[in-house]
Write an enzyme that holds these catalytic residues in place. Structure first.
Site, short mmCIF file in Angstrom:
data_model
loop_
_atom_site.label_atom_id
_atom_site.label_comp_id
_atom_site.label_asym_id
_atom_site.label_seq_id
_atom_site.Cartn_x
_atom_site.Cartn_y
_atom_site.Cartn_z
N ASN A 11 0.93 -0.67 0.43
CA ASN A 11 -0.21 0.26 -0.39
C ASN A 11 1.10 1.20 0.17
OD1 ASN A 11 -2.07 2.12 0.25
ND2 ASN A 11 -3.08 1.57 2.57
N LYS A 13 0.02 3.89 -0.09
CA LYS A 13 -0.51 5.56 0.50
C LYS A 13 0.11 7.04 -0.55
CE LYS A 13 0.19 3.34 4.92
NZ LYS A 13 0.49 3.68 6.37
N HIS A 97 -9.34 1.33 5.31
CA HIS A 97 -7.95 1.69 5.84
C HIS A 97 -8.02 2.56 7.18
CE1 HIS A 97 -3.83 2.48 6.88
NE2 HIS A 97 -3.78 1.92 5.65
N GLU A 99 -6.43 4.78 8.42
CA GLU A 99 -6.67 6.04 7.89
C GLU A 99 -7.92 6.58 7.14
OE1 GLU A 99 -2.76 5.75 5.62
OE2 GLU A 99 -1.83 4.51 7.40
N GLU A 171 -4.96 -4.58 10.49
CA GLU A 171 -4.11 -3.63 11.15
C GLU A 171 -4.09 -3.09 12.08
OE1 GLU A 171 -2.57 -2.79 6.80
OE2 GLU A 171 -4.09 -0.96 7.34
N GLY A 177 2.82 2.42 11.09
CA GLY A 177 3.95 3.24 10.93
C GLY A 177 4.54 3.62 11.94
N SER A 217 3.11 -2.63 10.49
CA SER A 217 5.53 -2.24 10.43
C SER A 217 5.90 -3.78 10.02
CB SER A 217 5.87 -1.82 12.03
OG SER A 217 5.84 -0.57 12.49
P1 13P Z 1 3.65 0.33 7.98
O1 13P Z 1 3.91 -0.83 7.09
O2 13P Z 1 4.35 1.37 7.18
O3 13P Z 1 3.47 -0.23 9.43
O4 13P Z 1 1.52 0.66 6.93
C1 13P Z 1 1.23 -0.58 6.98
C2 13P Z 1 0.26 -0.59 5.91
O5 13P Z 1 -1.13 0.59 6.99
C3 13P Z 1 -0.64 -0.81 5.27
O6 13P Z 1 -2.00 -0.22 4.77
#
Ligand code: 13P
Length: 256
Positions: A11, A13, A97, A99, A171, A177, A217
């Site tokens: 992803n 983003k 997601h 976010e 997740e 992150g 992560s």
């Molecule tokens: P990270 O791998 O940067 O923690 O992000 C995970 C994520 O949100 C994938 O959709």
């Protein structure tokens, strides 16, 4: 026992300029040459999609949207429909997601409409769920996951049908992150719970076939342990998918 094909999904983003995205996907395509038995997917920003597709060439990398609207068309400024994603050669779409949920106020009811619309079109939804740190510390993890599943997949429940091709992604928000990964044991526990939820609401066959990815992560250093768990069927990778070599290393986890 049903063998689920692992998937490693990147992803991206809101990252990478056009050139960076094209170069990245080329590096990934090179880095995974000869890999069999793992599905590979990338979810670039919408504006990069056509160029990324071209750069993918003949390699087997699935393309996914990071979001979509549930309506087919209309006065929805700033939105993209599932059909538009398909025209851009996407086969998958990430929905719900954290976010989207936390920064943009998407509700599980919105996500349910999107899952239904995507499935109707034949786009495979990758439906994300996960608890916040506050919820985990208050011992509410399973309650939150159950509620997100009940509401985000409400239409599937009403139809008593969940396509086995549907993908779920656990997740935990506190692991995204942050460099703080759920331990393989913590992830497995929730993945098991999700599979049991599918079994309860649909049937054993569907539960055995639906892939449940872990996200938060994920990196080359922790993928092997995560993938050793029976209910973890792959990874949804953010940061580590932005570098061709670390992403390829994650995809090649079973050669480590
Ligand atoms: P990270 O791998 O940067 O923690 O992000 C995970 C994520 O949100 C994938 O959709």
């Amino acid at each position: 026992m049903f063998e689920r094909k692992p998937m490693v999904a990147g992803n991206w983003k809101m990252n990478l300029n056009l050139n960076g995205a094209v170069e990245l996907v080329k590096t990934v395509a090179d880095g995974i040459r000869g890999v069999e038995g793992v599905d590979v997917l990338v979810a670039p920003p919408f504006t990069h999609m056509a160029h990324v597709r071209k750069a993918i060439g003949n390699s087997k990398i699935f393309l996914s949207g990071q979001n979509m609207h549930w309506e087919a068309s209309g006065a929805y400024t700033g939105e993209i429909s599932g059909r538009m994603l398909q025209e851009a050669t996407c086969t998958h779409v990430i929905l719900g997601h954290s976010e989207r949920r936390l920064i943009f106020g998407e509700t599980s009811e919105n996500i349910d409409l999107k899952v239904k619309a995507a499935t109707f079109l034949g786009l495979i939804p990758i439906v994300c769920i996960g608890e916040t740190l506050e919820q985990r510390e208050a011992d509410q993890t399973f309650e939150v996951i159950k509620e997100q599943l009940d509401l985000s997949l409400h239409n599937f429940k009403a139809d008593e049908l969940m396509r086995p091709s549907t993908i779920l992604a656990y997740e935990p928000v506190w692991a995204i992150g942050t460099g703080r990964t759920a331990t393989p044991g913590q992830a497995q526990e929730v993945h098991r719970f999700i599979r049991e939820w599918i079994e309860k609401n649909f049937n054993t066959g569907t539960a055995a076939q639906v892939r449940i990815l872990y996200g938060g992560s994920v990196k080359p250093e922790n993928i092997v342990d995560l993938m050793s768990k029976p209910d973890i069927d792959g990874a949804l990778v953010g940061g580590a998918s932005l570098k061709g070599d670390s992403f390829a290393q994650i995809i090649r986890y079973n050669e480590a």
